[in-house]
Design a protein around this motif. Sequence first.
Motif, PDB file in Angstrom:
ATOM      1  N   VAL A   1      53.470  27.006  19.239  1.00  0.00           N
ATOM      2  CA  VAL A   1      53.073  25.597  19.348  1.00  0.00           C
ATOM      3  C   VAL A   1      53.695  24.809  18.191  1.00  0.00           C
ATOM      4  O   VAL A   1      54.338  23.776  18.401  1.00  0.00           O
ATOM      5  N   ALA A   2      53.512  25.298  16.969  1.00  0.00           N
ATOM      6  CA  ALA A   2      54.066  24.627  15.797  1.00  0.00           C
ATOM      7  C   ALA A   2      55.594  24.587  15.830  1.00  0.00           C
ATOM      8  O   ALA A   2      56.214  23.630  15.360  1.00  0.00           O
ATOM      9  N   ARG A   3      56.174  25.601  16.411  1.00  0.00           N
ATOM     10  CA  ARG A   3      57.643  25.681  16.476  1.00  0.00           C
ATOM     11  C   ARG A   3      58.222  24.827  17.602  1.00  0.00           C
ATOM     12  O   ARG A   3      59.436  24.700  17.741  1.00  0.00           O
ATOM     13  N   GLY A   4      57.347  24.274  18.453  1.00  0.00           N
ATOM     14  CA  GLY A   4      57.797  23.416  19.537  1.00  0.00           C
ATOM     15  C   GLY A   4      58.269  24.156  20.771  1.00  0.00           C
ATOM     16  O   GLY A   4      58.903  23.574  21.647  1.00  0.00           O
ATOM     17  N   TYR A   5      57.935  25.432  20.877  1.00  0.00           N
ATOM     18  CA  TYR A   5      58.372  26.227  22.025  1.00  0.00           C
ATOM     19  C   TYR A   5      57.513  25.974  23.268  1.00  0.00           C
ATOM     20  O   TYR A   5      57.977  26.167  24.387  1.00  0.00           O
TER      21      TYR A   5
ATOM     22  N   LEU B   1      37.926  31.483  23.595  1.00  0.00           N
ATOM     23  CA  LEU B   1      39.285  31.501  23.056  1.00  0.00           C
ATOM     24  C   LEU B   1      39.296  30.719  21.754  1.00  0.00           C
ATOM     25  O   LEU B   1      38.844  29.575  21.706  1.00  0.00           O
ATOM     26  N   PHE B   2      39.808  31.343  20.706  1.00  0.00           N
ATOM     27  CA  PHE B   2      40.098  30.669  19.446  1.00  0.00           C
ATOM     28  C   PHE B   2      41.553  30.977  19.131  1.00  0.00           C
ATOM     29  O   PHE B   2      41.963  32.140  19.163  1.00  0.00           O
ATOM     30  N   TYR B   3      42.332  29.936  18.876  1.00  0.00           N
ATOM     31  CA  TYR B   3      43.743  30.159  18.580  1.00  0.00           C
ATOM     32  C   TYR B   3      44.195  29.256  17.442  1.00  0.00           C
ATOM     33  O   TYR B   3      43.627  28.196  17.201  1.00  0.00           O
ATOM     34  N   CYS B   4      45.211  29.717  16.747  1.00  0.00           N
ATOM     35  CA  CYS B   4      45.800  28.949  15.661  1.00  0.00           C
ATOM     36  C   CYS B   4      47.178  28.473  16.102  1.00  0.00           C
ATOM     37  O   CYS B   4      48.076  29.289  16.292  1.00  0.00           O
ATOM     38  N   PRO B   5      47.370  27.155  16.235  1.00  0.00           N
ATOM     39  CA  PRO B   5      48.670  26.622  16.645  1.00  0.00           C
ATOM     40  C   PRO B   5      49.586  26.315  15.457  1.00  0.00           C
ATOM     41  O   PRO B   5      50.689  25.814  15.642  1.00  0.00           O
ATOM     42  N   HIS B   6      49.141  26.624  14.244  1.00  0.00           N
ATOM     43  CA  HIS B   6      49.851  26.213  13.030  1.00  0.00           C
ATOM     44  C   HIS B   6      50.860  27.246  12.549  1.00  0.00           C
ATOM     45  O   HIS B   6      50.720  28.438  12.809  1.00  0.00           O
ATOM     46  N   HIS B   7      51.819  26.763  11.781  1.00  0.00           N
ATOM     47  CA  HIS B   7      52.733  27.631  11.037  1.00  0.00           C
ATOM     48  C   HIS B   7      53.375  26.787   9.948  1.00  0.00           C
ATOM     49  O   HIS B   7      53.782  25.657  10.208  1.00  0.00           O
ATOM     50  N   PRO B   8      53.480  27.333   8.745  1.00  0.00           N
ATOM     51  CA  PRO B   8      54.059  26.528   7.657  1.00  0.00           C
ATOM     52  C   PRO B   8      55.530  26.167   7.856  1.00  0.00           C
ATOM     53  O   PRO B   8      56.015  25.210   7.237  1.00  0.00           O
ATOM     54  N   GLU B   9      56.214  26.882   8.733  1.00  0.00           N
ATOM     55  CA  GLU B   9      57.630  26.595   8.993  1.00  0.00           C
ATOM     56  C   GLU B   9      57.840  26.048  10.402  1.00  0.00           C
ATOM     57  O   GLU B   9      58.877  26.276  11.015  1.00  0.00           O
TER      58      GLU B   9
ATOM     59  N   ASN C   1      58.136  23.113  13.552  1.00  0.00           N
ATOM     60  CA  ASN C   1      58.999  21.962  13.814  1.00  0.00           C
ATOM     61  C   ASN C   1      58.214  20.735  14.255  1.00  0.00           C
ATOM     62  O   ASN C   1      58.764  19.649  14.319  1.00  0.00           O
ATOM     63  N   ILE C   2      56.944  20.922  14.611  1.00  0.00           N
ATOM     64  CA  ILE C   2      56.089  19.833  15.066  1.00  0.00           C
ATOM     65  C   ILE C   2      55.184  19.448  13.896  1.00  0.00           C
ATOM     66  O   ILE C   2      54.328  20.236  13.481  1.00  0.00           O
ATOM     67  N   PRO C   3      55.366  18.252  13.323  1.00  0.00           N
ATOM     68  CA  PRO C   3      54.634  17.885  12.104  1.00  0.00           C
ATOM     69  C   PRO C   3      53.117  18.080  12.185  1.00  0.00           C
ATOM     70  O   PRO C   3      52.502  18.527  11.206  1.00  0.00           O
ATOM     71  N   LEU C   4      52.519  17.781  13.316  1.00  0.00           N
ATOM     72  CA  LEU C   4      51.073  17.920  13.456  1.00  0.00           C
ATOM     73  C   LEU C   4      50.603  19.348  13.179  1.00  0.00           C
ATOM     74  O   LEU C   4      49.499  19.566  12.664  1.00  0.00           O
ATOM     75  N   TYR C   5      51.422  20.326  13.490  1.00  0.00           N
ATOM     76  CA  TYR C   5      51.039  21.729  13.373  1.00  0.00           C
ATOM     77  C   TYR C   5      51.724  22.468  12.221  1.00  0.00           C
ATOM     78  O   TYR C   5      51.481  23.648  12.018  1.00  0.00           O
ATOM     79  N   THR C   6      52.589  21.775  11.498  1.00  0.00           N
ATOM     80  CA  THR C   6      53.343  22.417  10.421  1.00  0.00           C
ATOM     81  C   THR C   6      52.538  22.346   9.135  1.00  0.00           C
ATOM     82  O   THR C   6      52.534  21.325   8.446  1.00  0.00           O
ATOM     83  N   LYS C   7      51.816  23.434   8.868  1.00  0.00           N
ATOM     84  CA  LYS C   7      50.998  23.476   7.657  1.00  0.00           C
ATOM     85  C   LYS C   7      50.482  24.888   7.429  1.00  0.00           C
ATOM     86  O   LYS C   7      50.492  25.725   8.332  1.00  0.00           O
TER      87      LYS C   7
END
Length: 164
Positions: A55-59, A86-94, A96-102
């Motif tokens: 999700v964070a990577r925009g895939y 369901l519990f999921y983490c859409p984030h990643h520090p690297e 491509n989607i600013p909302l999830y990049t953290k």
Amino acid sequence: MPKAVFFDRDGTLNVDIHYLHRPEDFVWIEGAKEAIKYVNDKGYLAILVTNQSGVARGYYPEEDVKNVYDWMNAELAKIGAHLDALFYCPHHPEGNIPLYTKTCSCRKPETGMVDEACRQFQIDRSQSFFVGDSDGDMECAKRANLTGIRYTSGSLLGRLEEFL
């Protein structure tokens, strides 16, 4: 207080293909559906906790994560089984989607997803388990004060029967 079994998804319930986000690409691990039914029948909540950095990577969008979960539950219903949440983490520090990049508190091995599930369902951690295939999953279990069950190969049901 209810007890729970927390399941990682990729590599634990399904064959791990990078960035799985379509039901047609989902392949159940041997004994996974039966393991969830076993957990249901034993009176445990069955809760899915999964990192979804795609999700964070925009895939793919968050909706794809939810669609796969809904498809999983439809497949499980055919054998009288279900996942409770369901519990999921859409984030990643690297990402491509600013909302999830953290950096966040929900990405395993952090315990945010487990903590939120425990709050929502009032789960007794001392009687609960975390089933996963990675070091990060086992670290999450330890940090969350859950008994970790490492899945490596073979029947997931057989592995759970050793503990429950």
